[in-house]
Design an enzyme around this catalytic site. Sequence first.
Site, PDB file in Angstrom:
ATOM      1  N   HIS A   1       0.824  -1.218   0.000  1.00  0.00           N
ATOM      2  CA  HIS A   1       0.000   0.000   0.000  1.00  0.00           C
ATOM      3  C   HIS A   1       0.850   1.258   0.000  1.00  0.00           C
ATOM      4  CE1 HIS A   1      -4.236  -1.116   1.697  1.00  0.00           C
ATOM      5  NE2 HIS A   1      -4.064  -1.491   0.450  1.00  0.00           N
TER       6      HIS A   1
ATOM      7  N   HIS B   1      -9.916   9.299  -0.234  1.00  0.00           N
ATOM      8  CA  HIS B   1      -9.010   8.156  -0.372  1.00  0.00           C
ATOM      9  C   HIS B   1      -7.849   8.374   0.600  1.00  0.00           C
ATOM     10  CE1 HIS B   1      -6.018   5.358  -2.210  1.00  0.00           C
ATOM     11  NE2 HIS B   1      -7.099   4.615  -2.307  1.00  0.00           N
TER      12      HIS B   1
END
Length: 457
Positions: free
Chosen positions: A116, A345
Site C-alpha cells: 500500500h 481516499h
Amino acid sequence: KLDQKGSDHCLKMNDRFGFYLTKVAGIDNAHNLHAVHIKDILSTSMGNLQASAQFNYMFDIPWLIQQYPVEFRSKPLLIVHGMQRETKAEYDMAAMNYSNVKLCQAKMEIMYGTHHTKMMLLLYDNGMRVVITTANNIHQDWYQKTQGVWISPLFPKLDKGEASAGDSDTHFKKDLLEYLSAYKLNGLKEWQEHIKQHNMSSAKVFILGSVPGRHLGEKKTAFGHLKLRKILQEHGPSVSEVKGWPVVGQFSSIGSMGPNKDNWLCAEWRESLSTAKGLGGLRTADAPLKLIFPTKDNIRLSLEGYPAGASVPYSIHTAKKQQFLHEYFHQWRAEVQGRSRAMPHIKTYLRMSPDSKKIAWFAVTSSNLSKAAWGALEKKQSQLMIRSYEIGVLFLPQMFGAEKFFEVQDKECQNSGEFPVPYDLPPTPYTKQDRPWLWDIPYKDLPDTHGNMWCPS
Ligand SMILES: O=C(O)c1cnc2c(S(=O)(=O)O)cccc2c1O
C-alpha cells in the site's frame, strides 16, 4: 509552483507542516489555492531532478512518466510495487518502453498483504526530498478525490566525512532507513545509500511504517500501531490533558476485525491510539471512538458519482460480520476544505478535544482500518503480525513549536498556527437511514451525480 505567489500566506501556513491536499477538478478554485497536483511535486521549481523512486500500489506507468516535466522524463526511475503474476507481468511489459525505468517487486510473503505504501524519493543535484501520500500513481487518484500529501523540506547533501548523522529529533532518517531495509531488496540499496548521504535533521514528523512480518522483541514496536503507541508513550500528551478526548479514525476501506469491538478495534488498536505519556498503564477511561467512512449517499452524490466507490472497497461479506461498527460511523463532510463531494481516499487519525477546537496529534498514512495494515498481536501479545507495507507520518504539536496542542483550522488559510484538518470537526454521525458504502452490491434505487446506477458484476 509551491513557492509561487497566489495566496502565499496560505502557502506559508502549509509550508509550516508540509501537509497538503491534492487539487480537485470541478470545485471552486479558491479551495485549490494551497492544494498540490502530482505535476507540482515533480516540477522543476522543486529541484533539478537526477533520479526518483516511486513506491505505490497501483501504477499507470505511461501516465506517471507524463507527470514529470519533459526534461526529467528520461532520468532513472525506480518503481517499487507488490504485484504478482499477471499484474507483475503487465508492469514489466509497460516498463519495457522506458529504458530509464526499473521495477522492484516487494516480497509479499504473508497472505492477503498488499504493498500500500505511497512514497516518492526525489534526488536533486542539491539535495533530496521525501514525499509520502495516499494517492495511487493513476489519473483518477489525483482528479476528484480528497487525498493527502506530505512533502519534506529539501534535505541537503551531507559533506564528505561530515560527522553529523543527519537525523532529526523525531528519528526520521533512522526510521526511514529501518523501513527500507525491512524490504531486504538489493534494488533498494542505492536509495538507502542516498538517504544516508543526506542531512534530514529538519524533518519534524515521525515515520509510521508497516512491514509484513511477525515482529517481536525489539522489532515489536518498530512498526504498526505499536510504533504509534511507543511514540505517544514517550512524546504524547499527558494522561490528565487528554482524558476523555475522542480518537478519530478516517479511512477508505475496512478489514475484518472479528465479531465484536473487543476483539481488536476497542482493544489493542484503540489502546494504541488513545495512549498518553506518563504513568504508564494508568488506564484512562476508554476514549470515545469516532470513525469517518463514506455513506452510500456520500458516494452517490459525489463529484465522481458511484464510480468513486470503486476506490472504497468495503465488501458486504466483511461488513455483515461486523455490524457493531455502525455505532461508530460518521459521514464524510469537508465543507471546511470545499471537499464534501470529493470522496476520501486519504486516511487520517487524530485525537480531538471534546469541543473539537484542538487536536493532540494528527497522522496521515496509507493505512486503512485493518489488522493487515496496523498489525494484530499474537502469541500472548509477544508478537505483532502485519500483512501489508504501509507508510505515514505523525505530527506532534511540540515538534512544530506549538504549546501543547494544535488549534484546528476551521476556515481555510485562517492563520499559520492552526492545523489544516481535511474534514469538518466534530464529525457528523450517520443518520438512522445512513448505510456505509459497500462496493460489491448493486444500487438501483437512486441515480448518482451523472444519472447512473451502480451494478457491480
Ligand atoms: O490505494 C490502495 O492502496 C488500494 C488498495 N487496494 C484497493 C482495492 S483492493 O485491492 O482491496 O481490491 C480496490 C480498490 C482500490 C484499492 C486501493 O486504492
